[in-house]
Design an enzyme around this catalytic site. Structure first.
Site, PDB file in Angstrom:
ATOM      1  N   HIS A  93      16.957  40.778  55.255  1.00 11.62           N
ATOM      2  CA  HIS A  93      16.631  41.706  54.162  1.00 11.62           C
ATOM      3  C   HIS A  93      17.931  42.207  53.541  1.00 11.62           C
ATOM      4  CE1 HIS A  93      15.152  45.196  51.958  1.00 11.62           C
ATOM      5  NE2 HIS A  93      13.984  44.574  51.955  1.00 11.62           N
ATOM      6  N   GLU A 141      14.708  38.895  46.012  1.00 10.65           N
ATOM      7  CA  GLU A 141      14.749  40.290  45.552  1.00 10.65           C
ATOM      8  C   GLU A 141      16.154  40.623  45.040  1.00 10.65           C
ATOM      9  OE1 GLU A 141      11.828  42.737  48.338  1.00 10.65           O
ATOM     10  OE2 GLU A 141      13.797  42.575  49.244  1.00 10.65           O
TER      11      GLU A 141
END
Ligand code: G3P
Length: 222
Positions: A93, A141
Site C-alpha cells: 500500500h 492509486e
C-alpha cells in the site's frame, strides 16, 4: 474475491479503533447482504482475527510481510494472516511500501496458502511490474489523490485505463482495481467504464457520518 470487487480499507483511522471497527464491519456486511454485492474489508491489524471470525464477508489484512514463521517480532507472516481467518491481504500500500523482492516473496507465500493478493501500485508502469508477479489483483492509486475529495476516475482517468491495458499485456489473468478519492456510485461506475474490476477505498466510508448510506450509494450501479 468476486468481481466487481469493492474493498474498504479501514486504515488506522481513529474512527475504527477497538470495537468501532466491528461496528463498521457490521455496516459493510449489512449493505453487502441487502445489495448482493460482495464488499470486502481490511480492518486494523489488531482486529483482524476478531472481525474475520465474527463477520461473513471477506476480510483481508492491510499488509503482510515476506517473513517465515519464527523469529520475526512485530512482522506479519502470511501464515498468521491465514490462521486469523482472513482470506487475503493488501500488499505494498502507498502508506506501507515494500521492496520488489519482498512483494514477490510475499505473493508467492500467500499463493501457497490460498490467500488472495492485492498489490497496490501508483502508475501504469509499476502496475505492469506488479503484474509480472501474478497477484490476484492490482490496485492502482495515485498517492496524491488518496484521502482527498477528487476521485482518481475524474482527476486521472488515464492512470486507470493505462494500468488496465499495461497489466493485460503482461498477465491478462490479473484484475485491476483503482482507488484514491473514490466516494460515490458514480465514481465506481466510471471505474468500471475505464476497465477496472472494482475499487479500493477508505476515507469516503470510514470517515462518513453514516457509512451505510455511503456504501449503498457506492454499490448502486453494480
Ligand atoms: O486503500 C485505499 C486508499 O488508499 C484510498 O483511500 O481515502 O482515497 O479512499 P481514499
Amino acid at each position: 474475491l468476486k468481481t466487481p470487487a469493492v474493498i474498504v480499507n479501514f486504515k488506522a483511522y481513529s474512527e475504527v479503533e477497538g470495537g468501532k471497527a466491528l461496528k463498521l464491519a457490521e455496516s459493510c456486511l449489512e449493505v453487502s447482504e441487502e445489495s448482493g454485492i460482495k464488499i470486502s474489508i481490511c480492518p486494523p491489524m489488531p482486529e483482524l482475527s476478531l472481525i474475520a471470525s465474527a463477520i461473513s464477508i471477506p476480510v483481508l489484512s492491510q499488509h503482510v510481510d515476506a517473513k517465515k514463521p519464527g523469529s520475526a517480532t512485530g512482522w506479519v507472516t502470511p501464515q498468521m494472516v491465514a490462521a486469523s481467518g482472513a482470506v487475503g491481504s493488501l500488499l505494498n500500500h502507498s502508506e506501507h511500501r515494500m521492496m520488489l523482492a519482498d512483494i514477490a516473496a510475499a505473493v508467492e507465500s500467500c499463493r501457497s496458502l490460498d490467500l488472495v493478493t492485492v498489490v497496490c501500485t501508483d502508475t501504469a508502469v509499476t502496475s505492469a511490474a506488479a503484474a509480472s508477479l501474478s497477484p490476484d489483483f492490482i490496485a492502482v492509486e495515485p498517492p496524491e489523490l488518496i484521502g482527498g475529495d477528487v476521485s482518481v476516475t475524474d482527476a486521472r482517468p488515464e492512470v486507470v485505463s493505462e494500468a488496465v491495458s499495461a497489466v493485460r499485456n503482461i498477465n491478462s489473468s490479473v484484475k485491476v482495481l483503482c482507488g484514491a478519492g473514490v466516494k460515490t456510485g458514480k465514481d465506481v461506475s466510471k471505474a468500471i467504464e475505464l476497465g477496472a474490476a472494482g475499487v479500493l477505498l477508505a476515507s469516503g466510508v470510514v470517515k462518513a457520518a453514516n457509512p451505510k448510506e455511503i456504501l449503498r450509494d457506492l454499490v448502486q450501479y453494480l
